[in-house]
Scaffold this active site. Structure first.
Site, PDB file in Angstrom:
ATOM      1  N   LYS A 273       9.677 -24.800 -60.322  1.00 10.86           N
ATOM      2  CA  LYS A 273       9.151 -23.873 -60.788  1.00 10.86           C
ATOM      3  C   LYS A 273       9.463 -24.393 -63.214  1.00 10.86           C
ATOM      4  O   LYS A 273       8.735 -24.276 -63.214  1.00 10.86           O
ATOM      5  CB  LYS A 273       9.488 -22.459 -60.603  1.00 10.86           C
ATOM      6  CG  LYS A 273       8.913 -22.318 -60.039  1.00 10.86           C
ATOM      7  CD  LYS A 273       9.223 -20.474 -59.501  1.00 10.86           C
ATOM      8  CE  LYS A 273       8.034 -20.551 -58.229  1.00 10.86           C
ATOM      9  NZ  LYS A 273       8.038 -18.849 -57.612  1.00 10.86           N
TER      10      LYS A 273
ATOM     11  N   LYS B 275       1.107 -25.575 -50.126  1.00 10.17           N
ATOM     12  CA  LYS B 275       1.611 -24.144 -49.669  1.00 10.17           C
ATOM     13  C   LYS B 275       0.358 -23.604 -50.295  1.00 10.17           C
ATOM     14  O   LYS B 275       0.733 -24.066 -51.711  1.00 10.17           O
ATOM     15  CB  LYS B 275       2.211 -23.886 -49.842  1.00 10.17           C
ATOM     16  CG  LYS B 275       3.698 -23.429 -50.932  1.00 10.17           C
ATOM     17  CD  LYS B 275       4.302 -22.473 -50.842  1.00 10.17           C
ATOM     18  CE  LYS B 275       5.011 -21.622 -52.053  1.00 10.17           C
ATOM     19  NZ  LYS B 275       6.056 -20.524 -52.411  1.00 10.17           N
TER      20      LYS B 275
ATOM     21  N   LYS C 291       0.606 -17.789 -55.346  1.00  7.59           N
ATOM     22  CA  LYS C 291       0.041 -17.466 -55.996  1.00  7.59           C
ATOM     23  C   LYS C 291      -0.152 -17.621 -57.910  1.00  7.59           C
ATOM     24  O   LYS C 291      -0.436 -17.244 -58.441  1.00  7.59           O
ATOM     25  CB  LYS C 291       0.619 -16.080 -56.136  1.00  7.59           C
ATOM     26  CG  LYS C 291       1.801 -15.766 -56.354  1.00  7.59           C
ATOM     27  CD  LYS C 291       2.299 -14.363 -56.554  1.00  7.59           C
ATOM     28  CE  LYS C 291       3.015 -13.246 -55.683  1.00  7.59           C
ATOM     29  NZ  LYS C 291       4.797 -14.418 -55.235  1.00  7.59           N
TER      30      LYS C 291
HETATM   31  N1  AQP Z   1       1.437 -19.948 -47.970  1.00  5.17           N
HETATM   32  C1  AQP Z   1       3.215 -19.291 -47.570  1.00  5.17           C
HETATM   33  N2  AQP Z   1       2.975 -19.751 -46.080  1.00  5.17           N
HETATM   34  C2  AQP Z   1       3.927 -18.960 -45.331  1.00  5.17           C
HETATM   35  N3  AQP Z   1       4.740 -18.095 -46.453  1.00  5.17           N
HETATM   36  C3  AQP Z   1       4.757 -17.941 -47.488  1.00  5.17           C
HETATM   37  N4  AQP Z   1       5.101 -17.214 -48.062  1.00  5.17           N
HETATM   38  C4  AQP Z   1       5.038 -17.310 -49.399  1.00  5.17           C
HETATM   39  N5  AQP Z   1       3.602 -18.333 -49.154  1.00  5.17           N
HETATM   40  C5  AQP Z   1       3.419 -18.337 -47.894  1.00  5.17           C
HETATM   41  C6  AQP Z   1       6.622 -16.349 -47.846  1.00  5.17           C
HETATM   42  O1  AQP Z   1       6.027 -14.860 -48.749  1.00  5.17           O
HETATM   43  C7  AQP Z   1       7.305 -14.192 -48.863  1.00  5.17           C
HETATM   44  C8  AQP Z   1       6.847 -13.235 -50.105  1.00  5.17           C
HETATM   45  O2  AQP Z   1       6.835 -14.502 -50.657  1.00  5.17           O
HETATM   46  P1  AQP Z   1       7.326 -14.263 -52.463  1.00  5.17           P
HETATM   47  O3  AQP Z   1       6.071 -13.593 -53.256  1.00  5.17           O
HETATM   48  O4  AQP Z   1       8.327 -13.365 -52.850  1.00  5.17           O
HETATM   49  O5  AQP Z   1       7.728 -16.374 -53.089  1.00  5.17           O
HETATM   50  P2  AQP Z   1       6.953 -17.453 -53.030  1.00  5.17           P
HETATM   51  O6  AQP Z   1       7.549 -17.615 -51.595  1.00  5.17           O
HETATM   52  O7  AQP Z   1       7.232 -17.078 -54.347  1.00  5.17           O
HETATM   53  O8  AQP Z   1       5.339 -16.450 -52.801  1.00  5.17           O
HETATM   54  P3  AQP Z   1       4.126 -17.741 -53.769  1.00  5.17           P
HETATM   55  O9  AQP Z   1       3.558 -16.524 -53.240  1.00  5.17           O
HETATM   56  O10 AQP Z   1       4.618 -18.571 -52.999  1.00  5.17           O
HETATM   57  O11 AQP Z   1       4.846 -17.579 -54.896  1.00  5.17           O
HETATM   58  P4  AQP Z   1       5.257 -18.053 -56.302  1.00  5.17           P
HETATM   59  O12 AQP Z   1       3.858 -19.169 -56.290  1.00  5.17           O
HETATM   60  O13 AQP Z   1       5.220 -17.576 -56.918  1.00  5.17           O
HETATM   61  O14 AQP Z   1       5.863 -18.771 -55.643  1.00  5.17           O
HETATM   62  C9  AQP Z   1       8.192 -15.489 -48.400  1.00  5.17           C
HETATM   63  O15 AQP Z   1       8.846 -15.065 -47.542  1.00  5.17           O
HETATM   64  C10 AQP Z   1       7.989 -16.432 -48.488  1.00  5.17           C
HETATM   65  O16 AQP Z   1       7.940 -17.617 -47.531  1.00  5.17           O
END
Ligand code: AQP
Length: 363
Positions: A134, A217, A220
């Protein structure tokens, strides 16, 4: 736990919850950084939140403090925090069984994080791959210190509740390792205070791939709009995204993440949403083409997201109810987190503000 199907098989073996007494705790959080949860969040983590609430005592929080580690808009953050609460309820988190709360409303998280930060090396924090990824965009120098220390806040989020399991996606594995390291470090430097929690990551759905770039993966911040299925999208739009998902060369519908990452990702989603095994689906689609397969999956997705979306919109229209759920969750969370924090403060040598309210056991 109830019997595990192939899509709900965790990496750790989960003992049945202790009979009698309190249910063992589980804890997890989600950032309110999008208008909608996506399929990666849901299949990777949130669905397990719903399953675990049967046998465990859950604390689920909306991680608004984590959400401000990157650029954001305060008005949008407020709106997304309530949307997150509505979505958790709509997907089946039961507020009678689970405490749903907003992270910033439980001050012990930030207070506990400070103590843990003082036990963490700068190099250790900088090794976190999420920080590296990030901060890579704008350069490490312009990333916030909050982005660097966010896994330590996450460690406090977890450890304060002394949970057995933390249901998350595979991308959180490294942060959970740091959490366990910090718990162990605190316990050995002071006194046994924290339980070492186990990550609860499903083998099948721990990493849901981007529809356009299936080896990455679904995310968002990194996925293109056509690579991500938002749970609150118009169902017809989600169906369209499935129909235009990348598939692989050849025409066979076979689970092979190396050779066929696109088809394998779609099979994983199909299997998770229908509770049908992957071999069963492979058999059904023998001799059929990608078009038929994706058309059927698109229908499955529509059937799944339509009631979820309707229920979320209904809940969002009742803000008084949402506030009440979050108030109840906050009270229960504060009670548990403050009790642990009192132990922590006593052990690190802070003088208790209210000396009469010290920890039960001082060793
Ligand atoms: N692609 C994924 N497959 C499985 N698990 C996922 N999680 C996120 N993407 C996947 C799980 O969702 C939970 C909440 O996630 P979060 O929004 O708090 O944070 P994150 O992991 O940072 O989600 P994103 O979409 O990947 O956001 P960005 O793009 O900002 O990094 C967590 O348990 C996560 O593991």
């Amino acid at each position: 736990m109830s019997s595990a199907s192939p899509t709900t098989q965790p990496e750790v073996s989960v003992p049945a919850a202790a009979a009698g007494g309190g249910r063992p705790r589980v804890l997890s959080g989600i950032q309110p950084t999008a208008d909608s949860f996506h399929f990666g969040n849901y299949l990777g983590a949130l669905r397990q939140w719903v399953d675990l609430q049967i046998d465990y005592q859950p604390f689920f929080f909306i991680a608004d403090m984590h959400a401000i580690t990157v650029d954001y808009d305060p008005l949008v953050l407020r709106e997304r925090t309530l949307r997150a609460a509505a979505q958790l309820l709509a997907m089946g988190v039961d507020p009678e069984r689970a405490s749903i709360f907003v992270q910033s409303q439980v001050p012990a998280h930030a207070q506990g994080a400070w103590v843990l930060q003082c036990l963490t090396g700068v190099g250790e924090a900088r090794r976190m791959t999420q920080f590296k990824d990030k901060s890579a965009k704008g350069g490490e120098g312009s990333a916030s210190v909050g982005l660097l220390t966010y896994p330590i806040l996450q460690a406090a989020d977890i450890l304060l509740y002394r949970p057995y399991y933390v249901p998350v996606g595979a991308d959180q594995r490294q942060h959970l390792e740091l959490t366990r390291d910090l718990a162990q470090r605190f316990n050995s430097r002071y006194k046994k205070t924290f339980r070492l929690p186990e990550p609860y990551i499903l083998k099948a759905t721990g990493k849901i791939g981007d529809l356009q770039e299936p080896t990455a993966k679904m995310s968002k911040s990194a996925s293109s709009p056509s690579g991500i299925i938002e749970m609150l999208d118009e169902p017809t739009l989600s169906a369209k995204k499935i129909r235009s998902a990348v598939t692989d060369s050849g025409s066979e519908i076979r689970f092979d993440p190396e050779e066929k990452p696109g088809v394998s990702n779609l099979l994983t989603i199909y299997s998770a949403l229908t509770q049908r095994s992957v071999p069963d689906l492979e058999e059904e689609y023998t001799g059929k083409g990608y078009g038929d397969f994706k058309k059927d999956l698109a229908e499955v997705v529509i059937d799944f997201v339509t009631p979820f979306r309707d229920r979320t919109l209904e809940l969002l229209a009742d803000q008084a109810y949402l506030s009440e759920i979050l108030r109840q969750g906050r009270e229960r969370a504060n009670e548990v987190a403050e009790a642990t924090l009192r132990d922590v403060y006593q052990r690190v040598g802070f003088v208790a503000a209210d000396l009469g309210k010290g920890p039960a056991s001082i060793g």
